[in-house]
Write a protein that holds these residues in place. Sequence first.
Motif, short mmCIF file in Angstrom:
data_model
loop_
_atom_site.label_atom_id
_atom_site.label_comp_id
_atom_site.label_asym_id
_atom_site.label_seq_id
_atom_site.Cartn_x
_atom_site.Cartn_y
_atom_site.Cartn_z
N GLN A 1 0.82 -1.21 0.00
CA GLN A 1 0.00 0.00 0.00
C GLN A 1 0.86 1.26 0.00
N GLU A 2 1.95 1.25 0.78
CA GLU A 2 2.86 2.39 0.79
C GLU A 2 3.49 2.60 -0.58
N LEU A 3 3.92 1.50 -1.19
CA LEU A 3 4.52 1.58 -2.51
C LEU A 3 3.52 2.10 -3.53
N LEU A 4 2.31 1.57 -3.52
CA LEU A 4 1.26 2.03 -4.44
C LEU A 4 1.03 3.53 -4.28
N LYS A 5 0.98 3.99 -3.04
CA LYS A 5 0.75 5.42 -2.78
C LYS A 5 1.90 6.26 -3.35
N LYS A 6 3.14 5.82 -3.17
CA LYS A 6 4.29 6.55 -3.70
C LYS A 6 4.28 6.57 -5.23
N GLY B 1 12.00 4.56 -7.01
CA GLY B 1 12.12 5.34 -8.24
C GLY B 1 12.21 4.46 -9.46
N CYS B 2 12.95 3.36 -9.34
CA CYS B 2 13.08 2.42 -10.45
C CYS B 2 11.73 1.77 -10.76
N ILE B 3 11.02 1.36 -9.73
CA ILE B 3 9.71 0.74 -9.93
C ILE B 3 8.76 1.75 -10.58
N MET B 4 8.81 3.00 -10.10
CA MET B 4 7.94 4.02 -10.67
C MET B 4 8.24 4.23 -12.16
N ARG B 5 9.52 4.25 -12.53
CA ARG B 5 9.89 4.42 -13.94
C ARG B 5 9.39 3.23 -14.77
N GLY B 6 9.53 2.02 -14.23
CA GLY B 6 9.05 0.84 -14.95
C GLY B 6 7.54 0.86 -15.12
N VAL B 7 6.82 1.26 -14.08
CA VAL B 7 5.36 1.36 -14.17
C VAL B 7 4.98 2.42 -15.21
N ALA B 8 5.67 3.55 -15.20
CA ALA B 8 5.39 4.60 -16.19
C ALA B 8 5.64 4.09 -17.60
N ASP B 9 6.70 3.29 -17.78
CA ASP B 9 6.99 2.71 -19.10
C ASP B 9 5.86 1.79 -19.56
N LEU B 10 5.30 1.02 -18.63
CA LEU B 10 4.24 0.08 -18.98
C LEU B 10 2.87 0.76 -19.07
N TRP B 11 2.72 1.90 -18.42
CA TRP B 11 1.45 2.63 -18.37
C TRP B 11 1.22 3.28 -19.73
N ASN B 12 0.87 2.44 -20.68
CA ASN B 12 0.77 2.88 -22.06
C ASN B 12 -0.38 2.13 -22.70
N ILE C 1 3.02 -2.79 -11.11
CA ILE C 1 4.03 -2.86 -10.05
C ILE C 1 4.53 -4.29 -9.91
N ASP C 2 3.61 -5.25 -9.89
CA ASP C 2 4.00 -6.66 -9.77
C ASP C 2 4.84 -7.10 -10.96
N GLU C 3 4.49 -6.65 -12.16
CA GLU C 3 5.27 -6.98 -13.36
C GLU C 3 6.69 -6.43 -13.27
N VAL C 4 6.80 -5.17 -12.85
CA VAL C 4 8.10 -4.52 -12.75
C VAL C 4 8.96 -5.22 -11.69
N LYS C 5 8.36 -5.52 -10.55
CA LYS C 5 9.11 -6.20 -9.49
C LYS C 5 9.55 -7.59 -9.95
N GLY C 6 8.72 -8.28 -10.69
CA GLY C 6 9.09 -9.58 -11.24
C GLY C 6 10.26 -9.46 -12.22
N LYS D 1 1.63 6.33 -7.20
CA LYS D 1 0.55 7.21 -7.62
C LYS D 1 0.95 8.67 -7.48
N THR D 2 1.61 9.01 -6.38
CA THR D 2 2.08 10.38 -6.18
C THR D 2 3.08 10.76 -7.27
N GLY D 3 4.02 9.88 -7.53
CA GLY D 3 5.04 10.14 -8.54
C GLY D 3 4.47 10.29 -9.94
N LEU D 4 3.41 9.56 -10.23
CA LEU D 4 2.80 9.61 -11.55
C LEU D 4 1.67 10.64 -11.63
#
Length: 100
Positions: free
Chosen positions: A4-9, A53-64, A29-34, A11-14
């Motif tokens: 939940q903390e990670l999801l919140k961060k 930050g790395c997870i956020m960048r990966g999520v942003a890359d996939l958020w397409n 997030i699960d895909e990026v962590k995998g 969402k804030t970053g994006l």
Amino acid sequence: MTEQELLKKIKTGLGITGDYQDEALQFYIDEVKGFMRSSGVSEEVVNGSNAVGCIMRGVADLWNYGSGSVKLSEYFIQRVLQLAAGAEKAAETTGGGNNA
């Protein structure tokens, strides 16, 4: 860090508000962590604050939403490699590396 903390961060970053997209974001997030784990990043690092930050960048890359146009950024790939190498270095200095 909890999920939940990670999801919140993330969402804030994006710049995402509300909870409408939480399920899709959690999937990414699960895909990026995998991906990170498969690339040699330790579980401890994947779940630590240094990886946010790395997870956020990966999520942003996939958020397409474009069909067939998803591509992981060079920054994300390089950061994953750095995190994996850092974890390996730490294991070697503490005697946890595999030197066989």
